[in-house]
Design an enzyme around this catalytic site. Structure first.
Site, PDB file in Angstrom:
ATOM      1  N   ASP A 185      35.348  38.214  28.497  1.00 39.38           N
ATOM      2  CA  ASP A 185      35.408  39.129  29.631  1.00 39.38           C
ATOM      3  C   ASP A 185      34.958  40.482  29.095  1.00 39.38           C
ATOM      4  OD1 ASP A 185      36.041  40.977  31.601  1.00 39.38           O
ATOM      5  OD2 ASP A 185      37.857  39.943  32.225  1.00 39.38           O
ATOM      6  N   HIS A 186      33.753  40.897  29.448  1.00 40.16           N
ATOM      7  CA  HIS A 186      33.164  42.066  28.787  1.00 40.16           C
ATOM      8  C   HIS A 186      33.963  43.342  29.027  1.00 40.16           C
ATOM      9  CE1 HIS A 186      31.350  44.054  32.326  1.00 40.16           C
ATOM     10  NE2 HIS A 186      31.147  42.834  32.781  1.00 40.16           N
ATOM     11  N   HIS A 227      38.289  40.662  35.527  1.00 44.30           N
ATOM     12  CA  HIS A 227      38.329  42.045  35.054  1.00 44.30           C
ATOM     13  C   HIS A 227      39.624  42.764  35.439  1.00 44.30           C
ATOM     14  CE1 HIS A 227      34.315  41.266  33.976  1.00 44.30           C
ATOM     15  NE2 HIS A 227      33.692  41.756  35.020  1.00 44.30           N
TER      16      HIS A 227
END
Length: 507
Positions: free
Chosen positions: A194-195, A257
């Site tokens: 999950d960036h 996110h």
């Protein structure tokens, strides 16, 4: 002695771990993510001398490119960086290779294994490999099976696999995918990315909480009245209509996110700072989280979709006018919802999550609003004292600020709110790394701290299952409300807050 915050030192601020000799294998190397994020991040690591000289990048996709064609494609994507650092690119590009591979073809995997052995000998990468699945989500399971079948994941010490989001489409599919992946590799080899977790300011939530005694004692229901978590985008769906039409904001942004930020904000202090201790506490929070109205979930969530807006000089299309979007689409581009966390620390404190496209400002932030003073001793310039707030700015203006009351100038004892702010750029004198830089480095190091564990993924999907079921089975109970492009979302989202006597923060 000068303060680090007021007089930043550029030397010695980074304390980086050494990445072992490594070959990173990118499946889907002809795709947008590789061009825009992955190879640029690897080039940045190389320029920072955090990649060893014994490294290689092997791009894999169906297109019949050669090594030189792949290098040229990457050079075009990195044209601006190469102009600034031509000599670094010359040496970095020598480690770029390409192999045409279809993961569904067993003979291709045999050929891939042979190519990897040749690269090991040429680049002295010692058999250490990180496989990055930048492919369509429907191929995550079969891709892992193919790698395991070819024996490429057999050594848990030297091989690992990175899987892009979305990891599943709902609770059931996430469970099924986890079973497939865990049958192919040990959990310690699996890195679900999950960036957002690669952003310095997301990681800073942990430091703010657990390194400062002024915050942790008041980080609970006794002092905090509510929490708002916002991820706002100014862009529309752009080129992602094909994907977005099947996902929507709930799957695309909220489930991963925003939920990860929620977990970091609300988790208990870990017993020690290591990957499993932190991920244990995050999983506990998500398992304790619930929709504010589990019996009537449509009353605690609002879905929206942007319509035409902008100005006469710069008009913006509505979502249904975008290329590739169904003109009758009911896909949400905006979600607002209210959650509770049923544990000792947060019982009764509402958490409000909000995300949307085509909003007036690009930002991601966490706003903790503290309870009001029990007695208002002073008149406030604005009519009533503003509750104290701690605002954690995740992007784009990375930092934090505290809002509190002070005496307004002049006669009398009137108060007014002021902000005391911290900025990463101003304090440290250098920009933060892009999220993929940190995350790729951690994957190659085998550090899963900022990656999502299987039980976290399943707990997040379980939390939103009632909403996903409504959208699929009774969409009229959770309708899509239109909102004009470049506004802060539909009026129904404001009403969600107004029911509690609150308003959304609008920076």
């Amino acid at each position: 002695m000068p303060s680090l915050l007021t007089n930043p030192l550029r030397v010695g601020l980074r304390q980086e771990r050494v990445i072992t000799p490594q070959c990173i294998v990118i499946f889907g190397a002809s795709g947008d993510l590789t061009h825009r994020k992955l190879v640029p991040a690897l080039f940045e690591l190389y320029r920072q001398r955090r990649l060893p000289s014994e490294f290689a990048v092997l791009g894999c996709a169906r297109r019949p490119w050669s090594d030189e064609e792949f290098r040229q494609k990457m050079a075009e994507a990195l044209a601006d960086e190469i102009r600034e650092h031509p000599s670094a690119w010359d040496s970095f590009s020598q480690g770029l290779f390409y192999e045409p591979v279809d993961l569904q073809q067993s003979d291709h995997l045999v050929r891939l294994a042979g190519r990897l052995e040749a690269i090991d000998r040429l680049r002295a990468t010692r058999g250490n490999r990180t496989f990055y699945l930048s492919v369509s989500p429907e191929f995550y399971g079969s891709g892992c099976r193919a790698l395991a079948g070819a024996g490429l994941l057999a050594d848990p010490e030297r091989s690992r696999v990175v899987i892009e989001k979305p990891f599943g489409r709902d609770y059931g599919s996430a469970q099924a995918l986890n079973k497939v992946v865990q049958a192919c590799a040990k959990e310690s080899q699996v890195f679900r990315i999950d960036h957002y977790l690669g952003k310095e300011t997301v990681q800073n939530i942990l430091v703010m909480r657990f390194a400062n005694t002024i915050f942790e004692p008041i980080w609970n229901r006794n002092y905090i009245a509510n929490v708002q978590i916002t991820a706002a985008e100014t862009v529309g769906v752009e080129e992602r209509a094909g994907y977005y039409e099947t996902s929507g904001a709930l799957r695309d942004m909220v489930q991963n996110h925003l939920t990860q930020i929620l977990a970091l904000t609300a988790m208990e202090p870990p017993g020690r700072f290591d990957a499993e201790a932190i991920r244990n506490e995050k999983a506990k929070v998500l398992q304790a989280a619930r929709l504010a109205r589990e019996d009537e979930p449509w009353k605690c969530c609002v879905r929206g979709q942007y319509s035409r807006g902008g100005s006469a000089a710069s008009p913006l299309p509505g979502y249904r006018d975008e290329p590739g979007v169904n003109p009758n689409s009911t896909t949400e581009t905006y979600v607002a919802m209210k959650l509770f966390i049923n544990n000792w620390r947060w019982q009764g404190v509402p958490f409000y999550l909000r995300t949307g496209k085509r909003l007036p400002k690009r930002l991601s932030e966490v706003v903790l609003t503290f309870r009001e003073a029990p007695v208002h001793l002073f008149d406030a310039a604005g009519g009533a004292p503003t509750p104290n707030q701690l605002i954690l700015r995740i992007q784009p203006d990375e930092g934090a600020e505290i809002r509190f009351e002070v005496k307004a100038p002049g006669s009398g004892m009137r108060s007014r709110p002021v902000d005391m702010a911290f900025s990463y750029d101003d304090s440290f004198g250098e920009p933060s790394d892009e999220g993929y830089v940190r995350l790729l480095a951690d994957a190659m190091l085998g550090d899963p701290t900022l990656y999502t564990r299987s039980d976290e993924v399943e707990a997040a999907w379980r939390l939103y299952t009632p909403l996903l079921e409504l959208i699929e089975e009774a969409p009229w109970q959770l309708p899509v409300h239109p909102y004009e492009a470049r506004t802060w979302g539909p009026a129904a989202a404001d009403n969600l807050m107004a029911e509690d006597g609150l308003v959304w923060r609008r920076p």
